[in-house]
Design an enzyme around this catalytic site. Structure first.
Site, PDB file in Angstrom:
ATOM      1  N   ASP A 104      -4.434  -6.726  -4.609  1.00 44.53           N
ATOM      2  CA  ASP A 104      -3.026  -6.129  -4.367  1.00 44.53           C
ATOM      3  C   ASP A 104      -2.982  -6.013  -2.834  1.00 44.53           C
ATOM      4  O   ASP A 104      -2.926  -5.057  -2.362  1.00 44.53           O
ATOM      5  CB  ASP A 104      -2.642  -4.977  -4.943  1.00 44.53           C
ATOM      6  N   HIS A 151      -1.704  -1.103 -10.816  1.00 42.78           N
ATOM      7  CA  HIS A 151      -1.637   0.417 -10.701  1.00 42.78           C
ATOM      8  C   HIS A 151      -2.576   0.872 -11.866  1.00 42.78           C
ATOM      9  O   HIS A 151      -2.260   1.111 -13.020  1.00 42.78           O
ATOM     10  CB  HIS A 151      -0.201   0.795 -11.164  1.00 42.78           C
ATOM     11  N   ARG A 176       5.313  -3.565   5.357  1.00 40.29           N
ATOM     12  CA  ARG A 176       4.271  -2.717   4.650  1.00 40.29           C
ATOM     13  C   ARG A 176       2.998  -3.534   4.844  1.00 40.29           C
ATOM     14  O   ARG A 176       2.912  -4.482   4.810  1.00 40.29           O
ATOM     15  CB  ARG A 176       4.534  -2.905   2.996  1.00 40.29           C
ATOM     16  N   ASP A 192       3.902  -9.531  -0.774  1.00 36.76           N
ATOM     17  CA  ASP A 192       2.865  -8.474  -1.694  1.00 36.76           C
ATOM     18  C   ASP A 192       2.506  -9.385  -3.019  1.00 36.76           C
ATOM     19  O   ASP A 192       3.302  -9.676  -3.668  1.00 36.76           O
ATOM     20  CB  ASP A 192       3.909  -7.348  -2.005  1.00 36.76           C
ATOM     21  N   GLU A 247      -1.100  -3.737   3.075  1.00 37.54           N
ATOM     22  CA  GLU A 247      -1.771  -2.977   2.183  1.00 37.54           C
ATOM     23  C   GLU A 247      -3.012  -3.790   2.022  1.00 37.54           C
ATOM     24  O   GLU A 247      -3.064  -5.136   1.914  1.00 37.54           O
ATOM     25  CB  GLU A 247      -0.853  -3.490   0.931  1.00 37.54           C
ATOM     26  N   GLU A 296      -1.364   1.391   1.481  1.00 34.05           N
ATOM     27  CA  GLU A 296      -0.111   0.698   1.916  1.00 34.05           C
ATOM     28  C   GLU A 296       0.888   1.675   2.499  1.00 34.05           C
ATOM     29  O   GLU A 296       2.013   1.446   1.907  1.00 34.05           O
ATOM     30  CB  GLU A 296       0.196  -0.016   0.548  1.00 34.05           C
ATOM     31  N   TYR A 345      10.796   1.011   5.804  1.00 35.95           N
ATOM     32  CA  TYR A 345      11.880   0.278   5.382  1.00 35.95           C
ATOM     33  C   TYR A 345      13.288   0.629   5.813  1.00 35.95           C
ATOM     34  O   TYR A 345      13.673   1.733   5.645  1.00 35.95           O
ATOM     35  CB  TYR A 345      11.903   0.202   3.696  1.00 35.95           C
ATOM     36  N   HIS A 363      -2.651   3.649  -4.591  1.00 42.20           N
ATOM     37  CA  HIS A 363      -2.892   3.829  -6.031  1.00 42.20           C
ATOM     38  C   HIS A 363      -4.164   3.370  -6.588  1.00 42.20           C
ATOM     39  O   HIS A 363      -4.564   2.219  -5.680  1.00 42.20           O
ATOM     40  CB  HIS A 363      -1.812   3.077  -7.108  1.00 42.20           C
ATOM     41  N   HIS A 375       7.838   5.708  -0.991  1.00 40.94           N
ATOM     42  CA  HIS A 375       6.472   5.380  -2.064  1.00 40.94           C
ATOM     43  C   HIS A 375       5.424   6.159  -1.479  1.00 40.94           C
ATOM     44  O   HIS A 375       5.281   7.036  -0.395  1.00 40.94           O
ATOM     45  CB  HIS A 375       6.201   4.135  -2.218  1.00 40.94           C
ATOM     46  N   HIS A 397      10.162  -3.559  -4.507  1.00 40.97           N
ATOM     47  CA  HIS A 397       9.486  -4.490  -5.509  1.00 40.97           C
ATOM     48  C   HIS A 397      10.750  -5.665  -5.560  1.00 40.97           C
ATOM     49  O   HIS A 397      10.830  -6.227  -6.865  1.00 40.97           O
ATOM     50  CB  HIS A 397       9.255  -4.025  -6.867  1.00 40.97           C
TER      51      HIS A 397
HETATM   52  N1  GLY Z   1       2.250  -4.645  -5.667  1.00 40.74           N
HETATM   53  C1  GLY Z   1       2.645  -3.405  -6.193  1.00 40.74           C
HETATM   54  C2  GLY Z   1       2.248  -2.278  -5.309  1.00 40.74           C
HETATM   55  O1  GLY Z   1       1.760  -2.613  -3.984  1.00 40.74           O
HETATM   56  O2  GLY Z   1       2.126  -1.203  -5.662  1.00 40.74           O
HETATM   57 MN    MN Z   2      -0.097  -1.493  -4.350  1.00 45.21          MN
HETATM   58 MN    MN Z   3       1.283  -4.540  -3.451  1.00 45.40          MN
END
Ligand code: GLY
Ligand code: MN
Ligand code: MN
Length: 446
Positions: A277, A367, A412, A266, A414, A390, A394, A360, A356, A249
């Site tokens: 997102d 989230h 990433r 992102d 997503e 996503e 990394y 979500h 991660h 983040h």
């Molecule tokens: N943008 C935050 C996440 O992808 O969880």
């Molecule tokens: Mn996300």
């Molecule tokens: Mn995101």
């Protein structure tokens, strides 16, 4: 005395919120539900952070002012009650329009609306006889304090009857289950949020080239959000070039995008409180190097495989397990980790490069609300649920155990997935993610 000129209309049709209240009230049974507005926060001195209403308060009312409460009492009269700030010409001259009790009652279709100053006294009357109250503690300390006063006064009002305090049940958990299942009212906004977010990502890809700053890319995203009707971003922009992308983040967004680096963006726009997102990772100069392409396509293949697997009846945890398993295969292929796959996963070594989850719930909160497990058991995915997929990889620049050519790569990808009766729909498919599509789009602007 100045006359306040400000006026305001609610941005969405009040009937939407009435329908939501009716649905929620049908689920409340014998209990009442109380929702408080989000508190205001000081940024510095007398400057506040931009105000955003509590998602549940907005979900049930469409009302965007602070210092307010909604009380639902199914089957009683009045059934829907709000407490709001009174009209105040001087304050409205400085801070803007207030609906006031009368305006709120009319515009938001609420049975009774009282000035916020009357909350303690009226709430005691309106909650008499209840045993259970849904309310979310610890989000708004001032509101909690006022609710405590109500609970104590209620207990006193019972006299020596032996009754204790009203039982508080968690309103956010309860309301999360409604928000998790999106209907057409929700999806109209959700689709727009995804579309606006997608358009912004395309603009950012077209704009990016060596020498631009992450902040300038953020400005392009931000412009596209507002220009297309979004009210704000759903979360802080992540515009991370090169090694910055290995911070999940990353929010500084203040470095120069260099030739040869990848850029991870992102970012998601909000539309009527629903958020997109999206993450895309692409080369700053518009062309992937062979090694960047290899890692990128490895992650992309996994993302697409997982999305293809989605349909009603599957479990979210299985999607997560697929992500971990396939990404571990990729790490082995890239010589990031060594040994037997089972041993690597058992020792959680793969978490070093993929720390991660696979995604979500997505909705009014990025989230979003809603249970992932019910009484310890995973819940089956249903049509109407929305979530992100996503996967990422990394590899920090200072990771001396990683092959040198991979260091400083953070990827990433997503997308925002709606579960449908037959499978799923990707609401963010508009943004290119295939290598040749990205390269073609970027080449078209240079
Ligand atoms: N943008 C935050 C996440 O992808 O969880
Ligand atoms: Mn996300
Ligand atoms: Mn995101």
């Amino acid at each position: 005395m100045a006359i306040s000129k400000a006026t305001r209309k609610s941005t969405e049709n009040a009937e939407i919120f009435k329908r939501r209240r009716q649905k929620v009230m049908a689920g409340l049974k014998e209990a009442a539900l109380l929702v408080a507005a989000h508190p205001e926060h000081v940024r510095n001195d007398d400057v506040h952070y931009p105000y955003r209403q509590d998602s549940n308060m907005y979900y049930l009312t469409g009302f965007e002012e602070p210092e307010s409460f909604l009380l639902l009492r199914p089957g009683k009269t009045p059934e829907t009650v709000m407490f709001v700030r009174q009209k105040n010409v001087e304050r409205e001259t400085w801070d803007g329009f207030r609906f006031g009790p009368e305006g709120t009652k009319k515009e938001f279709l609420i049975d009774e609306v009282y000035p916020i100053e009357q909350f303690e006294a009226k709430a005691v009357e309106l909650l008499k006889g209840y045993e259970d109250l849904y309310y979310r503690l610890y989000k708004n300390p001032e509101a909690d304090h006022r609710v405590q006063t109500v609970l104590l006064n209620l207990k006193r009002a019972h006299g020596r009857s032996g009754y204790g305090l009203l039982t508080i049940k968690d309103a956010d958990t309860f309301l999360g289950e409604f928000r998790l299942r999106k209907n057409e009212d929700d999806l109209r906004n959700q689709r727009m949020a995804c579309e606006i977010s997608a358009k912004a990502h395309i603009e950012a890809m077209k704009f990016t080239r060596p020498g631009v700053t992450e902040r300038q890319v953020q400005a392009v995203l931000s412009h596209a959000f507002y220009a297309n009707g979004s009210g704000r971003e759903g979360y802080n922009f992540i515009v991370a070039s090169g090694n910055n992308a290995t911070t999940l983040h990353y929010n500084f967004n203040d470095q120069v995008c260099e030739n040869g680096e990848l850029l991870l963006i992102d970012a998601g726009a909000e539309m009527n409180f629903y958020s997109g997102d999206i993450t895309r990772t692409f080369p700053v100069n518009g062309r992937f190097t062979p090694i960047q392409k290899k890692v990128y396509e490895g992650v992309l293949k996994i993302q697409k495989e997982i999305i293809d697997y989605i349909k009603p009846g599957i479990y979210f945890k299985d999607l997560h397990a697929m992500g971990e398993s396939r990404l571990t295969d990729l790490m082995i292929e890239l010589s990031l980790v060594r040994g037997r796959k089972e041993d690597i996963m058992k020792a959680n070594e793969h978490r070093k490069y993929y720390p991660h989850g696979i995604g979500h719930w997505l909705g009014m909160d990025v989230h979003d609300a809603g249970l992932y497990m019910i009484k310890g058991e995973p819940r089956p995915i249903e049509a109407g649920m929305m979530f992100t997929i996503e996967p990422g990889l990394y590899i920090p620049a200072n990771d001396m155990t990683a092959p040198e050519e991979l260091r400083g790569i953070g990827i990433r990808i997503e997308d925002n997935i709606l579960v449908t009766e037959r499978g799923s729909e990707n609401l963010t498919a508009l943004v290119p993610k295939e290598v040749d599509e990205i390269e073609k789009l970027m080449a078209s602007t240079r």
